[in-house]
Write an enzyme that holds these catalytic residues in place. Structure first.
Site, PDB file in Angstrom:
ATOM      1  N   GLU A  52      38.010  73.007  23.052  1.00  0.00           N
ATOM      2  CA  GLU A  52      39.189  73.808  23.468  1.00  0.00           C
ATOM      3  C   GLU A  52      39.596  74.785  22.361  1.00  0.00           C
ATOM      4  O   GLU A  52      39.982  75.926  22.625  1.00  0.00           O
ATOM      5  CB  GLU A  52      40.382  72.888  23.779  1.00  0.00           C
ATOM      6  CG  GLU A  52      40.147  71.855  24.870  1.00  0.00           C
ATOM      7  CD  GLU A  52      39.638  70.551  24.321  1.00  0.00           C
ATOM      8  OE1 GLU A  52      38.748  70.555  23.437  1.00  0.00           O
ATOM      9  OE2 GLU A  52      40.098  69.499  24.798  1.00  0.00           O
ATOM     10  N   CYS A  75      42.335  66.008  23.845  1.00  0.00           N
ATOM     11  CA  CYS A  75      42.800  64.894  23.005  1.00  0.00           C
ATOM     12  C   CYS A  75      44.263  65.090  22.627  1.00  0.00           C
ATOM     13  O   CYS A  75      44.774  66.208  22.607  1.00  0.00           O
ATOM     14  CB  CYS A  75      41.939  64.785  21.749  1.00  0.00           C
ATOM     15  SG  CYS A  75      42.132  66.161  20.616  1.00  0.00           S
ATOM     16  N   SER A 168      -4.383  52.611  19.336  1.00  0.00           N
ATOM     17  CA  SER A 168      -3.412  53.181  20.285  1.00  0.00           C
ATOM     18  C   SER A 168      -3.250  54.693  20.139  1.00  0.00           C
ATOM     19  O   SER A 168      -2.462  55.302  20.841  1.00  0.00           O
ATOM     20  CB  SER A 168      -2.037  52.535  20.067  1.00  0.00           C
ATOM     21  OG  SER A 168      -1.559  52.947  18.792  1.00  0.00           O
ATOM     22  N   ARG A 207       9.572  65.420  14.620  1.00  0.00           N
ATOM     23  CA  ARG A 207       8.753  66.585  14.253  1.00  0.00           C
ATOM     24  C   ARG A 207       8.734  67.543  15.443  1.00  0.00           C
ATOM     25  O   ARG A 207       7.937  67.379  16.359  1.00  0.00           O
ATOM     26  CB  ARG A 207       7.333  66.171  13.877  1.00  0.00           C
ATOM     27  CG  ARG A 207       7.274  65.644  12.434  1.00  0.00           C
ATOM     28  CD  ARG A 207       6.922  64.240  12.282  1.00  0.00           C
ATOM     29  NE  ARG A 207       5.735  63.779  12.949  1.00  0.00           N
ATOM     30  CZ  ARG A 207       5.593  62.488  13.288  1.00  0.00           C
ATOM     31  NH1 ARG A 207       6.579  61.646  13.094  1.00  0.00           N
ATOM     32  NH2 ARG A 207       4.490  62.083  13.867  1.00  0.00           N
TER      33      ARG A 207
HETATM   34  N1  LIG Z   1       0.504  55.296  20.588  1.00  0.00           N
HETATM   35  C1  LIG Z   1       1.534  56.007  21.110  1.00  0.00           C
HETATM   36  C2  LIG Z   1       2.857  55.809  20.645  1.00  0.00           C
HETATM   37  N2  LIG Z   1       3.052  54.889  19.661  1.00  0.00           N
HETATM   38  C3  LIG Z   1       4.259  54.617  19.184  1.00  0.00           C
HETATM   39  C4  LIG Z   1       4.292  53.707  17.979  1.00  0.00           C
HETATM   40  O1  LIG Z   1       5.191  52.688  18.298  1.00  0.00           O
HETATM   41  C5  LIG Z   1       4.770  54.499  16.757  1.00  0.00           C
HETATM   42  O2  LIG Z   1       6.129  54.819  17.028  1.00  0.00           O
HETATM   43  C6  LIG Z   1       3.936  55.721  16.605  1.00  0.00           C
HETATM   44  O3  LIG Z   1       2.893  55.388  15.837  1.00  0.00           O
HETATM   45  C7  LIG Z   1       4.827  56.811  16.067  1.00  0.00           C
HETATM   46  O4  LIG Z   1       4.372  57.237  14.838  1.00  0.00           O
HETATM   47  P1  LIG Z   1       5.049  58.542  14.177  1.00  0.00           P
HETATM   48  O5  LIG Z   1       6.523  58.266  14.118  1.00  0.00           O
HETATM   49  O6  LIG Z   1       4.760  59.696  15.125  1.00  0.00           O
HETATM   50  O7  LIG Z   1       4.413  58.656  12.842  1.00  0.00           O
HETATM   51  N3  LIG Z   1       3.889  56.489  21.197  1.00  0.00           N
HETATM   52  C8  LIG Z   1       3.658  57.435  22.166  1.00  0.00           C
HETATM   53  O8  LIG Z   1       4.605  58.066  22.643  1.00  0.00           O
HETATM   54  N4  LIG Z   1       2.371  57.648  22.635  1.00  0.00           N
HETATM   55  C9  LIG Z   1       1.314  56.983  22.141  1.00  0.00           C
HETATM   56  O9  LIG Z   1       0.175  57.220  22.578  1.00  0.00           O
HETATM   57  N1  LIG Z   2      35.059  66.217  21.084  1.00  0.00           N
HETATM   58  C1  LIG Z   2      36.261  66.463  21.730  1.00  0.00           C
HETATM   59  C2  LIG Z   2      37.185  65.425  21.958  1.00  0.00           C
HETATM   60  N2  LIG Z   2      36.886  64.139  21.527  1.00  0.00           N
HETATM   61  C3  LIG Z   2      37.883  63.100  21.507  1.00  0.00           C
HETATM   62  O1  LIG Z   2      38.535  63.114  20.228  1.00  0.00           O
HETATM   63  C4  LIG Z   2      37.973  62.088  19.379  1.00  0.00           C
HETATM   64  C5  LIG Z   2      37.493  62.701  18.081  1.00  0.00           C
HETATM   65  O2  LIG Z   2      38.619  63.307  17.480  1.00  0.00           O
HETATM   66  P1  LIG Z   2      38.361  64.012  16.027  1.00  0.00           P
HETATM   67  O3  LIG Z   2      38.051  62.898  15.081  1.00  0.00           O
HETATM   68  O4  LIG Z   2      39.687  64.721  15.788  1.00  0.00           O
HETATM   69  O5  LIG Z   2      37.206  64.970  16.225  1.00  0.00           O
HETATM   70  C6  LIG Z   2      36.781  61.528  20.153  1.00  0.00           C
HETATM   71  O6  LIG Z   2      36.644  60.137  19.892  1.00  0.00           O
HETATM   72  C7  LIG Z   2      37.170  61.770  21.604  1.00  0.00           C
HETATM   73  O7  LIG Z   2      38.057  60.774  22.088  1.00  0.00           O
HETATM   74  N3  LIG Z   2      38.362  65.660  22.605  1.00  0.00           N
HETATM   75  C8  LIG Z   2      38.670  66.957  22.979  1.00  0.00           C
HETATM   76  O8  LIG Z   2      39.773  67.176  23.466  1.00  0.00           O
HETATM   77  N4  LIG Z   2      37.782  67.977  22.808  1.00  0.00           N
HETATM   78  C9  LIG Z   2      36.589  67.783  22.195  1.00  0.00           C
HETATM   79  O9  LIG Z   2      35.815  68.746  22.046  1.00  0.00           O
HETATM   80 ZN   LIG Z   3      40.583  67.745  21.060  1.00  0.00          ZN
END
Ligand SMILES: Nc1c(/N=C/[C@H](O)[C@H](O)[C@H](O)COP(=O)(O)O)[nH]c(=O)[nH]c1=O
Ligand SMILES: Nc1c(N[C@@H]2O[C@H](COP(=O)(O)O)[C@@H](O)[C@H]2O)[nH]c(=O)[nH]c1=O
Ligand SMILES: [Zn+2]
Length: 359
Positions: A52, A75, A168, A207
């Site tokens: 807001e 809020c 895998s 990444r």
């Molecule tokens: N083996 C596969 C996965 N394998 C997920 C594994 O649990 C482990 O998170 C991975 O080796 C991730 O490694 P890093 O964070 O990228 O270095 N996850 C996927 O989504 N596809 C696959 O084929």
């Molecule tokens: N992000 C958001 C709200 N977030 C509300 O306010 C709390 C965070 O307050 P503060 O610590 O002051 O940022 C959050 O837990 C939720 O209840 N409210 C709103 O009016 N507008 C906003 O865009």
């Molecule tokens: Zn707010």
């Protein structure tokens, strides 16, 4: 444009900041006068101005007699920023259209009543279900005090996460893995079991081309078997927390801490509810559980997840001893099977992605 159309715009503005505002909700706001948009904004980061505030600043002097559309009840408390309700009243805005009320006990209807007491017209419930869906993570955390848990699995079409020899890489294709990194970017923390660290030595970082936020890396490791030379220990790319028990060897705890790893010692057994409570106390509002089978099995048994995102590659691996997505003892009776509601099925590259929630 209609109230719904202006609120749709506010919702899209909010959505554009997904993953940036934790532990705050994502919020969008649009200020309109004589059917002209004179201001718009989204909450971009916790501690920075609310949606807001951005929208009213952009509208400047023209806010007198205007209408503001906001996806969350303005809020009414002083958190890290002053109350939006007061700002709206001071700006001369006459009509406030709200999508969803804010169940944060600090707000919970007080924002709306303050606006009405000041004589503004307040309408609620416009596109309410979309707005609630937008902040299901925030509302889950506020209402339960626990992180919103997403289980992510990657398997062959016959449900295998590796071959019988543990190979895998890779089952799913580049598009699916890119999709996973977008999810990592949106989460406060990513969790795997120590067996995945030993088998894959993952970095668990985000990444994405153009960069992305690395989630906090959480390793469940009850007897501290995480290798000292593991990437998650050595690469310094993101914080790493080892969740362990008093069974962990004291010397190794000290070595891990000396390497900058945070070691969280819970009680004897690592129960999922205890882990989730401990993570929530450390400010984790969304948790991305990447596996492996034992970890997924324990979340399934505990019924402690809000969403499953399953990537299935058009490949068959087979093998009665090849690991499947959910390990552990499993559920004995078919009647105990966790039934899900399928929310979305889509192709991501060559792979199928199913998003489902427990009923
Ligand atoms: N083996 C596969 C996965 N394998 C997920 C594994 O649990 C482990 O998170 C991975 O080796 C991730 O490694 P890093 O964070 O990228 O270095 N996850 C996927 O989504 N596809 C696959 O084929
Ligand atoms: N992000 C958001 C709200 N977030 C509300 O306010 C709390 C965070 O307050 P503060 O610590 O002051 O940022 C959050 O837990 C939720 O209840 N409210 C709103 O009016 N507008 C906003 O865009
Ligand atoms: Zn707010």
């Amino acid at each position: 444009m209609t109230d719904q159309e202006y609120m749709k715009l506010a919702i899209e503005l909010a959505r554009s900041a997904t993953g940036q505002t934790s532990p705050n909700p994502i919020v969008g706001a649009v200020v309109v006068k004589n059917n002209q948009i004179i201001g718009m904004g989204a909450h971009l980061k916790a501690g920075e101005p609310h949606a807001e505030v951005h929208a009213i600043r952009m509208a400047g002097e023209k806010t007198k007699g205007a209408t503001i559309y906001v996806t969350l009840e303005p809020c009414s408390h002083h958190g890290k920023t002053p109350p939006c309700a007061d700002l709206i009243i001071a700006s001369g805005i006459e009509r406030v259209v709200v999508a969803s009320t804010d169940s944060n006990p600090l707000v919970a209807g007080r924002g709306i009543s303050r606006l009405r007491e000041a004589g503004l017209t307040v309408e609620t419930g416009v596109l309410e279900s979309e707005a609630l869906e937008l902040n299901e993570v925030f509302f889950h955390f506020i209402n339960t005090g626990l992180p919103y848990v997403t289980l992510k699995s990657a398997s062959s079409l016959d449900g295998k996460t590796a071959t019988v020899t543990g190979e895998s890489k890779w089952i799913t294709g580049d598009a699916a893995r890119h999709d996973v990194h977008k999810l990592r970017h949106q989460h406060d923390a990513i969790l795997v079991g120590v067996n995945t660290v030993i088998a894959d030595d993952p970095s668990l970082t985000t990444r994405l081309t153009g960069g992305g936020k690395n989630p906090i890396r959480i390793i469940l490791d009850s007897t501290l078997r995480t290798p000292l030379d593991a990437r998650v220990v050595r690469d310094g790319e993101a914080p790493t927390w080892l969740i362990t028990t008093s069974k962990a060897e004291k010397g190794k705890v000290a070595e891990m801490e000396a390497l900058g790893v945070e070691v969280v010692v819970l009680t004897e057994s690592l129960t999922i509810p205890e882990i989730l409570k401990s993570l929530a106390q450390r400010g984790i509002t969304s948790l991305f559980v990447e596996g492996g089978a034992e970890v997924h099995g324990s979340f399934l048994k505990a019924g402690a997840f809000q969403q499953l995102i399953s990537y299935m590659a058009p490949k068959l691996i087979g093998g009665k001893n090849a690991p499947s997505i959910f390990g552990g003892e499993g559920l004995v009776h078919i009647g105990d099977a966790v039934s899900l509601q399928i929310k979305d099925v889509s192709m991501v590259g060559e792979d199928i992605r199913v998003i489902a929630t427990p009923r």
